[in-house]
Design an enzyme around this catalytic site. Structure first.
Site, short mmCIF file in Angstrom:
data_model
loop_
_atom_site.label_atom_id
_atom_site.label_comp_id
_atom_site.label_asym_id
_atom_site.label_seq_id
_atom_site.Cartn_x
_atom_site.Cartn_y
_atom_site.Cartn_z
N GLY A 15 0.82 -1.21 0.00
CA GLY A 15 0.00 0.00 0.00
C GLY A 15 0.85 1.25 0.00
N SER A 75 -3.69 9.15 8.18
CA SER A 75 -2.94 8.19 7.36
C SER A 75 -1.66 8.82 6.81
CB SER A 75 -3.80 7.70 6.19
OG SER A 75 -2.98 7.13 5.20
N ASP A 129 0.33 -0.59 13.05
CA ASP A 129 0.71 -1.92 12.55
C ASP A 129 0.99 -2.92 13.68
OD1 ASP A 129 0.49 -1.00 9.95
OD2 ASP A 129 2.60 -0.43 9.81
N LYS A 135 -6.42 -2.93 6.08
CA LYS A 135 -5.00 -3.25 5.93
C LYS A 135 -4.86 -4.47 5.02
CE LYS A 135 -3.34 0.12 8.39
NZ LYS A 135 -2.59 1.20 7.75
N ARG A 193 -7.85 -6.84 9.70
CA ARG A 193 -7.10 -7.32 10.88
C ARG A 193 -7.95 -7.41 12.13
NH1 ARG A 193 -1.32 -4.31 9.59
NH2 ARG A 193 -0.64 -5.88 8.07
#
Ligand code: S3P
Length: 434
Positions: A96, A171, A320, A347, A351
């Site tokens: 990404g 982001s 993450d 993601k 997740r």
């Protein structure tokens, strides 16, 4: 593809671990070096699939990239305006970061480029980048109106113009894409997020001489006529990779490890804050600065953990690491609650769902998901699990640590560690198996 068997650790984790290069910094080191006009010697580059996708794309755009070893490259660009029209489709693989930053970088260029990627990347939302870039005058086309791969970036009709963009989610990928387009736009470009996100783009572009300033949650860039590349970039160790050993050493009794040369940029250290809050024994030694990023040797000794609660501004600082924090929470006493984490649904896999269903198999009934969070009831019996990593590197490693600290596991679709940490299983096996 065969499932991976992870055995219960037979002894504690001890010794020093070399942490591979930071994935975010490795991507940016190659991309930005290719915008200068002098050679940049990059060391501790992350030799893993995601960063190799960036290398492949920058080569297709005309950058010269000489490999000295797997982790050492020399990148020579043709100047800020020297990118060339690619003759091939640009494949971002699973990455990404590659795709989103490259969409920003290519939007102002006077040529045509087409992007593709793997099955996971083809499901991930790109409208969040395409929309603000279009506001700047970019021409982006693709499946579902440019929201999904395959995506084409066409030469703009006019020079891009700067915007003030209010980003709905914090982001770093979206912010970076807009800043890169802003380098070539007329006037200044500002991006404001609900919270700060990782700032490697701002730091590295400043080191290349770009005029980038940060004021609270707003980052502003002015257009540049050239970038002046440094002669060397030493990539810090990736705290997102160190995170697996931070948790493993905390929950495997008797452990005492030192994680060498790990980046401790404040926008990335949420894992340290949360683990300490859970009772982890973590100390930082030898704190120093390398290439504009703070690094340290992180020492972790095993400790009794307890549950915690977090969300809000902490989420972008550990976005993450939530799967591996969930592993820690399974081994902690009491309940851990994570909120404001809806971004995890977009993601490499969903997740939040993968944590609830797959990590949950280590202690059936222990994890529940909500729309934007998870609740983990720790301290339940940990069983041997047969689980699925869903081709997601961070799920694979989080499940492997739960297996090593618990009672082993059979993990399906777990080859994806090559995305960010190709040596992960070897290190886990050499550290834990007699
Ligand atoms: C990254 C930003 C994060 C992170 C990703 C790498 C980057 O994504 O999840 O692994 O290098 O900019 P978002 O900031 O878009 O959430």
């Amino acid at each position: 593809m065969s499932a991976k068997t992870i055995r219960k650790a037979l002894h504690a984790l001890n010794g020093r671990v070399h942490i591979p290069g930071d994935k975010s910094v490795s991507h940016r080191s190659v991309m930005f070096s290719a915008l200068g006009s002098t050679p940049v010697h990059i060391t501790n580059f992350l030799h893993a699939d995601d960063c190799l996708s960036t290398v492949g794309i920058m080569k297709a755009l005309g950058a010269r990239i000489d490999k000295i070893s797997d982790t050492e490259l020399v990148v020579t660009g043709n100047g800020l305006h020297g990118l060339q029209e690619p003759a091939v489709v640009l494949d971002a693989g699973n990455s990404g970061t590659t795709l989103r930053l490259m969409m920003g970088l290519l939007s102002p260029q006077p040529f045509y480029a087409v992007f593709t990627g793997d099955t996971s990347l083809s499901k991930r939302p790109m409208g969040r980048v395409a929309n603000p870039l279009r506001m700047m005058g970019a021409r982006i086309e693709g499946r579902n109106d440019g929201k999904l791969l395959p995506i084409s970036v066409l030469a703009p009709d006019h020079e891009l113009h700067g915007i003030d963009y209010d980003m709905p989610v914090a982001s770093a990928q979206v912010k970076s894409a807009i800043l890169l387009a802003g380098l070539y736009a007329s006037g200044k470009t500002s991006v404001t997020g609900p919270y700060p996100s990782r700032d490697h783009t701002e730091r590295m572009l400043s080191a290349f001489g770009a005029d980038v300033t940060t004021d609270g949650n707003t980052v502003t860039i002015k257009p540049a006529s050239e970038l002046v590349a440094p002669s060397a970039i030493d990539v810090p160790g990736d705290i997102s990779s160190a995170a697996y050993w931070i948790v493993a050493a905390s929950i495997i009794p008797g452990s005492d490890v030192i994680l060498e040369n790990t980046g401790i940029n404040h926008t990335r250290t949420g894992i340290l804050d949360v683990m300490r809050d859970m009772g982890a024994d973590i100390s930082l030694d030898n704190i120093r600065t390398s290439g504009g990023e703070e690094i340290a040797d992180i020492r972790v000794r095993s400790a009794k953990l307890h549950g915690t609660k977090f969300g809000g501004a902490l989420i972008p600082r550990l976005v993450d690491e939530i799967p591996i924090i969930a592993t820690a929470a399974l081994f902690a006493d009491g309940v851990t609650e994570v909120s404001d984490a809806g971004e995890l649904r977009v993601k490499e896999t969903d997740r939040l769902h993968a944590i609830a269903t797959e990590l949950g198999k280590f202690a059936p009934g222990s994890i529940t998901e909500s729309e934007d969070g998870i609740v983990i009831r720790g301290g339940m019996d940990i069983v041997r699990a047969e689980c699925d990593a869903m081709d997601d590197h961070r799920m694979a490693m989080s499940e492997a640590i739960a297996a090593a600290a618990g009672n082993g596991a059979e993990i399906d679709r777990s080859d994806s560690v090559r995305i960010s940490y190709p040596d992960f299983y070897q290190i886990l096996e050499s550290t834990t198996i007699d």
